[in-house]
Design a protein around this motif. Structure first.
Motif, short mmCIF file in Angstrom:
data_model
loop_
_atom_site.label_atom_id
_atom_site.label_comp_id
_atom_site.label_asym_id
_atom_site.label_seq_id
_atom_site.Cartn_x
_atom_site.Cartn_y
_atom_site.Cartn_z
N VAL A 9 23.12 57.43 -0.31
CA VAL A 9 24.23 56.68 0.27
C VAL A 9 24.78 57.42 1.49
O VAL A 9 25.08 56.83 2.52
CB VAL A 9 25.35 56.47 -0.76
N ARG A 10 24.88 58.75 1.36
CA ARG A 10 25.51 59.51 2.42
C ARG A 10 24.68 59.51 3.70
O ARG A 10 25.22 59.66 4.80
CB ARG A 10 25.72 60.96 1.96
N SER A 11 23.36 59.32 3.56
CA SER A 11 22.51 59.30 4.75
C SER A 11 22.87 58.13 5.67
O SER A 11 22.50 58.11 6.84
CB SER A 11 21.04 59.21 4.35
N GLY A 12 23.57 57.11 5.15
CA GLY A 12 24.07 56.04 6.00
C GLY A 12 23.02 55.03 6.42
O GLY A 12 23.25 54.23 7.31
N ASP A 13 21.87 55.04 5.75
CA ASP A 13 20.80 54.11 6.11
C ASP A 13 21.24 52.67 5.85
O ASP A 13 21.12 51.80 6.73
CB ASP A 13 19.57 54.46 5.27
N MET A 14 21.76 52.43 4.64
CA MET A 14 22.19 51.08 4.27
C MET A 14 23.36 50.63 5.15
O MET A 14 23.42 49.49 5.60
CB MET A 14 22.59 51.08 2.81
N THR B 280 37.77 50.79 -2.15
CA THR B 280 37.52 50.52 -0.74
C THR B 280 38.83 50.63 0.02
O THR B 280 39.89 50.29 -0.49
CB THR B 280 36.95 49.11 -0.53
N ASP B 281 38.70 51.15 1.25
CA ASP B 281 39.87 51.29 2.10
C ASP B 281 39.44 50.86 3.50
O ASP B 281 38.30 50.48 3.70
CB ASP B 281 40.33 52.76 2.09
N GLU B 282 40.33 50.90 4.47
CA GLU B 282 39.93 50.56 5.83
C GLU B 282 38.90 51.58 6.31
O GLU B 282 39.23 52.74 6.57
CB GLU B 282 41.15 50.61 6.76
N GLY B 283 37.65 51.17 6.39
CA GLY B 283 36.64 52.03 7.00
C GLY B 283 36.00 53.06 6.08
O GLY B 283 35.04 53.68 6.47
N THR B 284 36.52 53.24 4.86
CA THR B 284 35.86 54.18 3.95
C THR B 284 35.67 53.53 2.59
O THR B 284 36.41 52.63 2.21
CB THR B 284 36.69 55.46 3.75
N ILE B 285 34.66 54.01 1.87
CA ILE B 285 34.39 53.53 0.52
C ILE B 285 34.19 54.75 -0.37
O ILE B 285 33.45 55.66 -0.02
CB ILE B 285 33.14 52.64 0.48
N ARG C 224 24.01 51.46 8.22
CA ARG C 224 23.50 51.07 9.54
C ARG C 224 22.87 49.68 9.50
O ARG C 224 23.10 48.85 10.39
CB ARG C 224 22.47 52.12 9.98
N ARG C 225 22.10 49.42 8.44
CA ARG C 225 21.42 48.13 8.37
C ARG C 225 22.40 46.98 8.22
O ARG C 225 22.23 45.91 8.81
CB ARG C 225 20.43 48.13 7.21
N VAL C 226 23.45 47.18 7.39
CA VAL C 226 24.44 46.12 7.23
C VAL C 226 25.18 45.89 8.55
O VAL C 226 25.45 44.74 8.94
CB VAL C 226 25.43 46.47 6.10
N THR C 227 25.48 46.97 9.27
CA THR C 227 26.15 46.81 10.56
C THR C 227 25.27 46.05 11.54
O THR C 227 25.75 45.19 12.28
CB THR C 227 26.49 48.20 11.14
N ASP C 228 23.96 46.37 11.53
CA ASP C 228 23.03 45.64 12.40
C ASP C 228 23.05 44.15 12.10
O ASP C 228 23.14 43.31 13.00
CB ASP C 228 21.60 46.16 12.19
N MET C 229 23.01 43.84 10.80
CA MET C 229 22.97 42.44 10.41
C MET C 229 24.23 41.72 10.87
O MET C 229 24.18 40.59 11.33
CB MET C 229 22.87 42.37 8.89
N ARG D 267 32.90 60.15 -0.69
CA ARG D 267 33.53 59.19 0.21
C ARG D 267 32.61 58.99 1.41
O ARG D 267 32.20 59.96 2.04
CB ARG D 267 34.89 59.70 0.66
N VAL D 268 32.28 57.74 1.70
CA VAL D 268 31.39 57.46 2.83
C VAL D 268 32.09 56.53 3.82
O VAL D 268 33.05 55.84 3.47
CB VAL D 268 30.06 56.82 2.38
N GLU D 269 31.57 56.56 5.04
CA GLU D 269 32.10 55.69 6.09
C GLU D 269 31.52 54.29 5.94
O GLU D 269 30.37 54.14 5.54
CB GLU D 269 31.67 56.22 7.46
N ALA D 270 32.31 53.27 6.24
CA ALA D 270 31.79 51.92 6.36
C ALA D 270 32.04 51.49 7.81
O ALA D 270 33.19 51.25 8.19
CB ALA D 270 32.48 50.97 5.39
N SER D 271 30.99 51.45 8.61
CA SER D 271 31.18 51.26 10.04
C SER D 271 31.19 49.79 10.45
O SER D 271 31.15 49.48 11.62
CB SER D 271 30.07 52.00 10.81
N GLN D 272 31.26 48.87 9.45
CA GLN D 272 31.25 47.45 9.80
C GLN D 272 32.58 47.07 10.46
O GLN D 272 33.62 47.64 10.16
CB GLN D 272 31.04 46.59 8.55
N LYS D 273 32.50 46.09 11.36
CA LYS D 273 33.69 45.73 12.13
C LYS D 273 34.61 44.80 11.34
O LYS D 273 35.83 44.93 11.40
CB LYS D 273 33.28 45.07 13.44
N THR D 274 34.02 43.85 10.61
CA THR D 274 34.85 42.87 9.91
C THR D 274 34.97 43.22 8.43
O THR D 274 34.21 44.03 7.91
CB THR D 274 34.23 41.46 10.02
#
Lengths: 103, 88, 141
Positions: free
Chosen positions: C125-130, C107-112, C132-137, C78-85
């Motif tokens: 996936v767990r390193s959160g690199d992708m 998928t759930d609110e904030g986690t995948i 972070r990049r999606v959140t930046d975009m 289970r990983v975090e999805a830190s995107q806002k929308t």
């Protein structure tokens, strides 16, 4: 330049067909349902992408290329959605993934 | 060259078909059929170039749309069909 | 798409577009996520990195399929999805699924929930690199 494009499209088509074949092999060889999804993923991304790229090199700048780009974009958007839908449906019906299990 | 790519795609379709026939669960079959459809789109595109008729690309585009909708429709049907049928 | 551009065909096309838009408005399914044009710039910076990641993952999975003993260790993490929308989270989940070796199962609110084929791809996936990049975009509008 012409020859270069010709060989580039040749390489792309053959590589794409190879990736497709290996993906199909994975679909057949991998032991359980959830890992088979990954085999299908190979063919959907690099296999399809390289074959379409090879065809684009072949057609140059024309209406056919625009159509190829549209096919590629649609596959890129639709295939993960379909894979996710299948995985989600399988999980909701109670199939546990084989292996080390949930962490 | 197109013929070689076509043979590769056809072989992949054959593998997907074997999985669709063998697949222990219904989800294996849906996955294999979905992949079969994706490969059909590629095959149509390659055939269009092999025979010099780019009209086939339109067929490929439409087939991609139908394949996606068909997969989702089958999943909807399976998820309401009940557990014991899903094992078949 | 046929290369024929007569007035009649173009007119019919415009007409059918308008009819579809009118029907959609009546059904109230037009939403602000319909045309995410504001992501185009961020997408342009994200795409090359993403394509490279896909190619690397592809080669890895192909090597494992062709290996006679099928070396793999499937697992669910289970990983975090830190995107806002929601749109950002959908893009992130789609990116995960499109990368061979990892599939977003739930998928759930904030986690995948991600099914990974190997330990390495799970760590990737767990390193959160992708993520972070999606959140930046997404943040760049």
């Amino acid at each position: 330049m012409e020859a270069l494009l010709y060989y580039a499209s040749w390489a792309c088509l053959l590589l794409g067909a190879g990736f497709c074949f290996v993906g199909g092999l994975g679909l057949l060889r991998l032991p359980d349902f959830y890992s088979r999804m990954h085999g299908g993923g190979v063919t959907d991304t690099l296999g399809a992408g390289l074959i379409l790229l090879g065809l684009m090199f072949q057609s140059g700048l024309s209406l056919a290329t625009i159509k190829l780009v549209m096919i590629g974009l649609f596959l890129l958007l639709a295939s993960p959605v379909a894979t996710h839908a299948i995985a989600r449906a399988a999980r909701h019906s109670g199939f546990a993934p084989q292996g080390t299990g949930e962490e | 060259m197109f013929a070689a790519a076509m043979v590769g795609v056809l072989a992949t379709m054959l593998l997907a078909l074997v999985r669709a026939l063998k697949g222990p669960t219904v989800y294996d079959r849906v996955l294999a059929v979905n992949m079969f459809g994706t490969k059909t789109v590629l095959l149509l595109s390659v055939i269009g170039f092999l025979t010099g008729r780019p009209d086939f690309l339109d067929l490929g585009l439409v087939y991609a749309l139908i394949n996606f909708i068909g997969t989702i429709a089958i999943l909807k049907y399976v998820s309401t069909a009940g557990e014991e049928e899903a094992q078949a | 798409m046929s290369g024929i551009y007569t007035g009649l065909l173009l007119g019919l096309g415009v007409l059918s577009c308008l009819v579809v838009v009118a029907v959609c408005r009546r059904m109230k399914i037009v939403d602000p996520e319909g045309h995410p044009i504001h992501l185009a710039l961020g997408m342009m910076r994200y795409m090359p990195w993403f394509l490279w990641a896909v190619i690397k993952a592809n080669i890895d999975v192909v090597r494992r399929i062709l290996h006679p003993r099928l070396p793999m260790a499937p697992r669910v993490i289970r990983v975090e999805a830190s995107q806002k929308t929601h749109l950002g989270q959908v893009i992130y989940a789609n990116s995960i699924t499109l990368t061979p070796g990892t599939v977003a199962v739930e998928t759930d609110e904030g986690t995948i929930d991600v099914h990974a084929l190997t330990r390495e791809s799970a760590e990737e996936v767990r390193s959160g690199d992708m993520d972070r990049r999606v959140t930046d975009m997404e943040g760049e509008r």
